[in-house]
Design a protein around this motif. Structure first.
Motif, PDB file in Angstrom:
ATOM      1  N   VAL A  57       0.900  -0.918   0.011  1.00 29.10           N
ATOM      2  CA  VAL A  57      -0.031  -0.019   0.014  1.00 29.10           C
ATOM      3  C   VAL A  57       0.955   1.129   0.055  1.00 29.10           C
ATOM      4  CG1 VAL A  57      -1.843   1.448   1.209  1.00 29.10           C
ATOM      5  CG2 VAL A  57      -1.677  -1.085   1.200  1.00 29.10           C
ATOM      6  N   ILE A  58       0.591   2.038  -1.020  1.00 25.21           N
ATOM      7  CA  ILE A  58       1.277   3.324  -0.934  1.00 25.21           C
ATOM      8  C   ILE A  58       0.513   4.508  -0.608  1.00 25.21           C
ATOM      9  CG2 ILE A  58       3.023   4.713  -2.553  1.00 25.21           C
ATOM     10  CD1 ILE A  58       3.234   2.185  -4.228  1.00 25.21           C
ATOM     11  N   LEU A  59       0.871   5.391   0.201  1.00 24.18           N
ATOM     12  CA  LEU A  59       0.151   6.391   0.567  1.00 24.18           C
ATOM     13  C   LEU A  59       0.583   7.698  -0.223  1.00 24.18           C
ATOM     14  CD1 LEU A  59      -0.037   6.001   4.523  1.00 24.18           C
ATOM     15  CD2 LEU A  59      -1.880   5.263   2.929  1.00 24.18           C
ATOM     16  N   CYS A  60      -0.243   8.273  -1.082  1.00 26.55           N
ATOM     17  CA  CYS A  60       0.201   9.432  -2.024  1.00 26.55           C
ATOM     18  C   CYS A  60      -1.140  10.172  -1.710  1.00 26.55           C
ATOM     19  CB  CYS A  60       0.247   9.042  -3.331  1.00 26.55           C
ATOM     20  SG  CYS A  60       1.536   7.851  -3.766  1.00 26.55           S
ATOM     21  N   ALA A  61      -1.234  10.820  -0.484  1.00 31.66           N
ATOM     22  CA  ALA A  61      -2.351  11.559  -0.060  1.00 31.66           C
ATOM     23  C   ALA A  61      -1.967  12.985  -0.144  1.00 31.66           C
ATOM     24  CB  ALA A  61      -3.017  10.988   1.184  1.00 31.66           C
ATOM     25  N   GLY A  62      -1.065  13.357  -0.278  1.00 35.15           N
ATOM     26  CA  GLY A  62      -0.470  14.835  -0.536  1.00 35.15           C
ATOM     27  C   GLY A  62      -0.974  15.498   0.903  1.00 35.15           C
ATOM     28  N   PRO A  63      -1.493  16.680   1.027  1.00 35.45           N
ATOM     29  CA  PRO A  63      -1.833  17.288   2.148  1.00 35.45           C
ATOM     30  C   PRO A  63      -2.751  16.747   3.230  1.00 35.45           C
ATOM     31  CG  PRO A  63      -2.863  18.510   0.225  1.00 35.45           C
ATOM     32  CD  PRO A  63      -2.232  17.441  -0.084  1.00 35.45           C
ATOM     33  N   TRP A  64      -3.255  15.416   2.774  1.00 37.76           N
ATOM     34  CA  TRP A  64      -4.048  14.805   3.568  1.00 37.76           C
ATOM     35  C   TRP A  64      -3.372  13.885   4.428  1.00 37.76           C
ATOM     36  CZ3 TRP A  64      -5.607  17.055  -0.712  1.00 37.76           C
ATOM     37  CH2 TRP A  64      -6.576  17.788  -0.890  1.00 37.76           C
ATOM     38  N   LEU A  65      -1.927  13.723   3.929  1.00 40.59           N
ATOM     39  CA  LEU A  65      -1.343  12.285   4.497  1.00 40.59           C
ATOM     40  C   LEU A  65      -1.292  12.509   6.102  1.00 40.59           C
ATOM     41  CD1 LEU A  65       0.820  10.417   3.476  1.00 40.59           C
ATOM     42  CD2 LEU A  65       2.435  11.788   4.404  1.00 40.59           C
ATOM     43  N   ALA A  66      -1.152  13.660   6.839  1.00 36.41           N
ATOM     44  CA  ALA A  66      -1.042  13.485   8.378  1.00 36.41           C
ATOM     45  C   ALA A  66      -2.165  12.455   9.034  1.00 36.41           C
ATOM     46  CB  ALA A  66      -1.291  14.600   8.903  1.00 36.41           C
ATOM     47  N   GLY A  67      -3.161  12.344   8.162  1.00 37.75           N
ATOM     48  CA  GLY A  67      -4.548  11.671   8.873  1.00 37.75           C
ATOM     49  C   GLY A  67      -3.927   9.847   8.900  1.00 37.75           C
ATOM     50  N   PHE A  68      -2.952   9.494   7.996  1.00 33.84           N
ATOM     51  CA  PHE A  68      -2.561   8.292   8.112  1.00 33.84           C
ATOM     52  C   PHE A  68      -1.805   8.015   9.260  1.00 33.84           C
ATOM     53  CE2 PHE A  68      -4.515   8.477   4.207  1.00 33.84           C
ATOM     54  CZ  PHE A  68      -5.345   7.226   3.989  1.00 33.84           C
ATOM     55  N   SER A  69      -0.995   8.999   9.956  1.00 34.02           N
ATOM     56  CA  SER A  69      -0.232   8.902  11.064  1.00 34.02           C
ATOM     57  C   SER A  69      -0.166   7.643  11.855  1.00 34.02           C
ATOM     58  CB  SER A  69      -0.012  10.290  11.900  1.00 34.02           C
ATOM     59  OG  SER A  69       0.207  11.137  11.102  1.00 34.02           O
ATOM     60  N   GLU A  70      -1.139   7.387  12.532  1.00 32.44           N
ATOM     61  CA  GLU A  70      -1.612   6.194  13.284  1.00 32.44           C
ATOM     62  C   GLU A  70      -0.958   4.888  12.572  1.00 32.44           C
ATOM     63  OE1 GLU A  70      -4.940   7.049  15.831  1.00 32.44           O
ATOM     64  OE2 GLU A  70      -5.046   4.842  15.923  1.00 32.44           O
ATOM     65  N   SER A  71      -1.789   4.709  11.337  1.00 29.91           N
ATOM     66  CA  SER A  71      -1.475   3.664  10.526  1.00 29.91           C
ATOM     67  C   SER A  71       0.191   3.520  10.327  1.00 29.91           C
ATOM     68  CB  SER A  71      -2.096   3.633   9.201  1.00 29.91           C
ATOM     69  OG  SER A  71      -3.207   3.599   9.515  1.00 29.91           O
ATOM     70  N   ALA A  72       0.724   4.887  10.030  1.00 33.08           N
ATOM     71  CA  ALA A  72       2.283   4.477   9.680  1.00 33.08           C
ATOM     72  C   ALA A  72       3.081   4.311  11.103  1.00 33.08           C
ATOM     73  CB  ALA A  72       2.531   5.793   8.879  1.00 33.08           C
ATOM     74  N   GLY A  73       2.549   4.748  11.976  1.00 29.81           N
ATOM     75  CA  GLY A  73       3.394   4.533  13.252  1.00 29.81           C
ATOM     76  C   GLY A  73       4.110   5.860  13.420  1.00 29.81           C
ATOM     77  N   CYS A  74       4.078   6.773  12.746  1.00 29.09           N
ATOM     78  CA  CYS A  74       4.990   7.957  12.946  1.00 29.09           C
ATOM     79  C   CYS A  74       4.245   9.218  12.534  1.00 29.09           C
ATOM     80  CB  CYS A  74       6.177   7.883  12.074  1.00 29.09           C
ATOM     81  SG  CYS A  74       5.839   7.611  10.253  1.00 29.09           S
ATOM     82  N   ASN A  75       4.754  10.156  12.950  1.00 33.39           N
ATOM     83  CA  ASN A  75       4.100  11.726  12.857  1.00 33.39           C
ATOM     84  C   ASN A  75       4.246  11.776  11.337  1.00 33.39           C
ATOM     85  OD1 ASN A  75       3.246  14.102  12.743  1.00 33.39           O
ATOM     86  ND2 ASN A  75       4.845  15.068  14.174  1.00 33.39           N
ATOM     87  N   LEU A  76       3.320  11.872  10.349  1.00 31.54           N
ATOM     88  CA  LEU A  76       3.396  12.160   9.126  1.00 31.54           C
ATOM     89  C   LEU A  76       3.042  13.667   8.982  1.00 31.54           C
ATOM     90  CD1 LEU A  76       1.689   9.215   7.276  1.00 31.54           C
ATOM     91  CD2 LEU A  76       4.145   9.630   7.354  1.00 31.54           C
TER      92      LEU A  76
ATOM     93  N   ALA B  78       7.188  11.742  16.795  1.00 30.06           N
ATOM     94  CA  ALA B  78       6.208  11.405  17.534  1.00 30.06           C
ATOM     95  C   ALA B  78       4.908  10.931  16.714  1.00 30.06           C
ATOM     96  CB  ALA B  78       5.892  12.668  18.512  1.00 30.06           C
ATOM     97  N   ARG B  79       3.868  10.076  17.273  1.00 31.75           N
ATOM     98  CA  ARG B  79       2.848   9.726  16.809  1.00 31.75           C
ATOM     99  C   ARG B  79       1.915  10.903  16.724  1.00 31.75           C
ATOM    100  NH1 ARG B  79       1.259   4.005  17.202  1.00 31.75           N
ATOM    101  NH2 ARG B  79       3.007   2.843  17.074  1.00 31.75           N
ATOM    102  N   GLN B  80       1.155  11.120  15.727  1.00 33.48           N
ATOM    103  CA  GLN B  80       0.145  12.082  15.657  1.00 33.48           C
ATOM    104  C   GLN B  80      -0.998  11.838  14.783  1.00 33.48           C
ATOM    105  OE1 GLN B  80       1.468  16.484  15.708  1.00 33.48           O
ATOM    106  NE2 GLN B  80       0.506  16.510  13.775  1.00 33.48           N
ATOM    107  N   GLY B  81      -2.096  12.322  14.899  1.00 35.47           N
ATOM    108  CA  GLY B  81      -3.142  12.310  13.843  1.00 35.47           C
ATOM    109  C   GLY B  81      -3.859  10.825  13.973  1.00 35.47           C
ATOM    110  N   LYS B  82      -5.072  10.997  13.113  1.00 31.72           N
ATOM    111  CA  LYS B  82      -5.889   9.819  13.305  1.00 31.72           C
ATOM    112  C   LYS B  82      -5.922   9.223  11.843  1.00 31.72           C
ATOM    113  CE  LYS B  82      -8.794  10.187  17.480  1.00 31.72           C
ATOM    114  NZ  LYS B  82      -7.855  11.222  18.241  1.00 31.72           N
ATOM    115  N   GLN B  83      -6.755   8.156  11.607  1.00 32.60           N
ATOM    116  CA  GLN B  83      -7.154   7.894  10.328  1.00 32.60           C
ATOM    117  C   GLN B  83      -8.324   8.700   9.828  1.00 32.60           C
ATOM    118  OE1 GLN B  83      -6.223   5.288   8.536  1.00 32.60           O
ATOM    119  NE2 GLN B  83      -5.490   3.568   9.888  1.00 32.60           N
ATOM    120  N   PRO B  84      -8.173   9.063   8.327  1.00 30.35           N
ATOM    121  CA  PRO B  84      -9.106  10.039   7.659  1.00 30.35           C
ATOM    122  C   PRO B  84     -10.579   9.435   7.926  1.00 30.35           C
ATOM    123  CG  PRO B  84      -7.782   8.703   6.193  1.00 30.35           C
ATOM    124  CD  PRO B  84      -7.315   8.185   7.479  1.00 30.35           C
TER     125      PRO B  84
END
Ligand SMILES: Cc1cc2nc3c(=O)[nH]c(=O)nc-3n(C[C@H](O)[C@H](O)[C@H](O)COP(=O)(O)OP(=O)(O)OC[C@H]3O[C@@H](n4cnc5c(N)ncnc54)[C@H](O)[C@@H]3O)c2cc1C
Length: 424
Positions: free
Chosen positions: A240-259, A418-424
């Motif tokens: 799975v490749i996250l190419c969500a541009g300015p919406w990327l931070a919403g995937f921080s929890e899945s990615a396990g890091c602060n996007l 640091a982890r940050q954000g929630k799933q979109p």
């Protein structure tokens, strides 16, 4: 890695006072090594791999293109319309001159790939009229002197223009200019046809494209990304490749890091077609930039302190009057040109102005490619192509080639910790 404001010229992301000659020299060998690496044929190297791409902007679409050419079975999800966010609302600049030294090799390679894609039939209107950075005073001329030295060490072809030469080469420029420096190999393209053309190739190659279908979450089993969940249910994948541009931070929890990507508005206005400007390059100075479209309109853009973080894409009077005033000062010959439309888009900013590109730390098979800081249209060809290397390095045990890690090694998505954000 960030640039001090007082050392900046419009569109000069490289800080000529803090960039070292060693860094600039390295950019030349990085480009040579990357160019040699990119000669390798990737056809078939991803055969049988199922890849889900989240986001249908130019980064997601170009990534899909290169993965499909490498034989992957690609399924791309776009929450809204394809290419309708920043990827369809940008200035079309595809250039290396002005970029931070750490991005120059990539930007040059990306221009070459845009050229190859266009020669191969992509309807991008890519061409290389150059990028002229114009000084208006002695301080700015001094910055251009230093920039010229660094870009020469980086191997980027430039041409110095005296004030009189600038008047001859840049129709309508102020005769009071203090000279210009021009990146002579810099290019530009037309986002609207480029995006449509990529989509057409993807569809013809059998890639599955799902627009108006938001990815709700990434599915993980046994420490491995297994696909995504959307309104269509579960879509299984090997990557799975996250190419969500300015919406990327919403995937921080899945990615396990602060996007940590921040959205910010950026605006453009467009003049009527203007005759006699056929050889107009990309130009910048006086806190604005401009380019001529293939149809003959001049697009004028630039940012300012009034732009705040968020997803607002309405045009503002404050910005348009600023752009008009500053462009008229820089190019008095364009003063009074009728403006026929204006638009705004959302750029995607990171704290150090470099992208997030690499594996997510939370699970195998989850990859990030986003946060291109307003440079993503130009860079998308290189980043799409290098994603093939990136994924192979994770799945086939093929180490990431040195030529690739030299140019993307600093872009690890977990560098903001640091982890940050929630799933979109
Ligand atoms: C005014 C302006 C001028 C610019 N000029 C230039 C320029 O001259 N040169 C240059 O190189 N760059 C320029 N840029 C920047 C460039 O447009 C961007 O860097 C580039 O488009 C980023 O592409 P992207 O695919 O990462 O993001 P986007 O185009 O923002 O696309 C991301 C996509 O992801 C989708 N998405 C988000 N979350 C989900 C989800 N959960 N499920 C499914 N889909 C999702 C969004 O709907 C969106 O379509 C400019 C930008 C603006 C706004």
């Amino acid at each position: 890695m960030s640039v001090a404001l007082e050392n900046r010229l419009t569109m000069l992301s490289m800080d000529p006072l803090t960039t070292t000659e060693e860094e600039s020299t390295l950019a030349a060998s990085d480009y040579a090594n990357l160019t040699a690496h990119l000669q390798a044929d990737t056809a078939g190297t991803m055969a049988g791999q199922r890849v889900v791409i989240v986001g249908g902007g130019v980064i997601g679409l170009m990534t899909a293109l290169y993965l499909t050419r490498a034989g992957a079975r690609v399924e791309l999800f776009e929450a809204e319309s394809l290419g309708a966010a920043a990827s369809g609302r940008n200035a079309g600049g595809i250039y290396a001159f002005g970029r931070a030294i750490g991005e120059v090799a990539l930007a040059r390679a990306s221009m070459d790939l845009w050229e190859d894609l266009t020669l191969g039939g992509l309807d991008s209107h890519f061409h290389r009229p150059g990028h002229a950075m114009i000084a208006l005073n002695d301080h700015e001329r001094g910055l251009l002197d230093m920039a010229e030295r660094h870009y020469a060490l980086a191997g980027l072809p430039t041409r110095r223009l005296t004030p009189d030469e600038a008047v001859a080469v840049l129709p309508g420029v102020s005769p009071d200019n203090a000279g210009a420096l021009m990146g002579t190999t810099d290019g530009q393209g037309y986002p609207f046809t480029a995006v449509s053309s990529i989509i057409a190739e993807l569809r013809a190659a059998g890639a599955i494209i799902r627009d108006h279908c938001r990815v709700q979450s990434v599915i993980e089993r046994g420490g491995q990304a297994r696909g995504v969940r959307s309104a269509l249910g579960v879509t299984e994948a090997d990557h799975v490749i996250l190419c969500a541009g300015p919406w990327l931070a919403g995937f921080s929890e899945s990615a396990g890091c602060n996007l940590a990507v921040r959205p910010r508005r950026s605006q453009i206005m467009v003049t009527e077609r203007i005759a006699g400007m056929e050889n107009f390059p990309f130009v910048s100075g006086n806190r604005v930039y401009a380019r001529r479209t293939h149809a003959g309109n001049i697009m004028i853009g630039g940012g300012g302190p009034w732009e705040q973080d968020g997803y607002n894409v309405t045009s503002s009077y404050e910005a348009l009057s600023f752009l008009g005033k500053h462009m008229s000062e820089l190019f008095p010959g364009l003063a009074g040109a009728p403006i026929i439309r204006a638009f705004a888009g959302t750029v995607e900013l990171t704290a150090d102005h470099f992208p997030l590109f690499g594996p997510a730390p939370s699970m195998e098979g989850l990859w990030i490619s986003a946060g291109y800081n307003g440079h993503g249209f130009g860079l998308c060809a290189a980043m799409g192509r290098l994603t093939v290397d990136l994924i192979r390095s994770g799945s086939d045990g093929v180490p990431l080639p040195a030529a690739v890690s030299a140019v993307v090694g600093e872009f690890g998505p977990d560098r903001f910790n640091a982890r940050q954000g929630k799933q979109p």
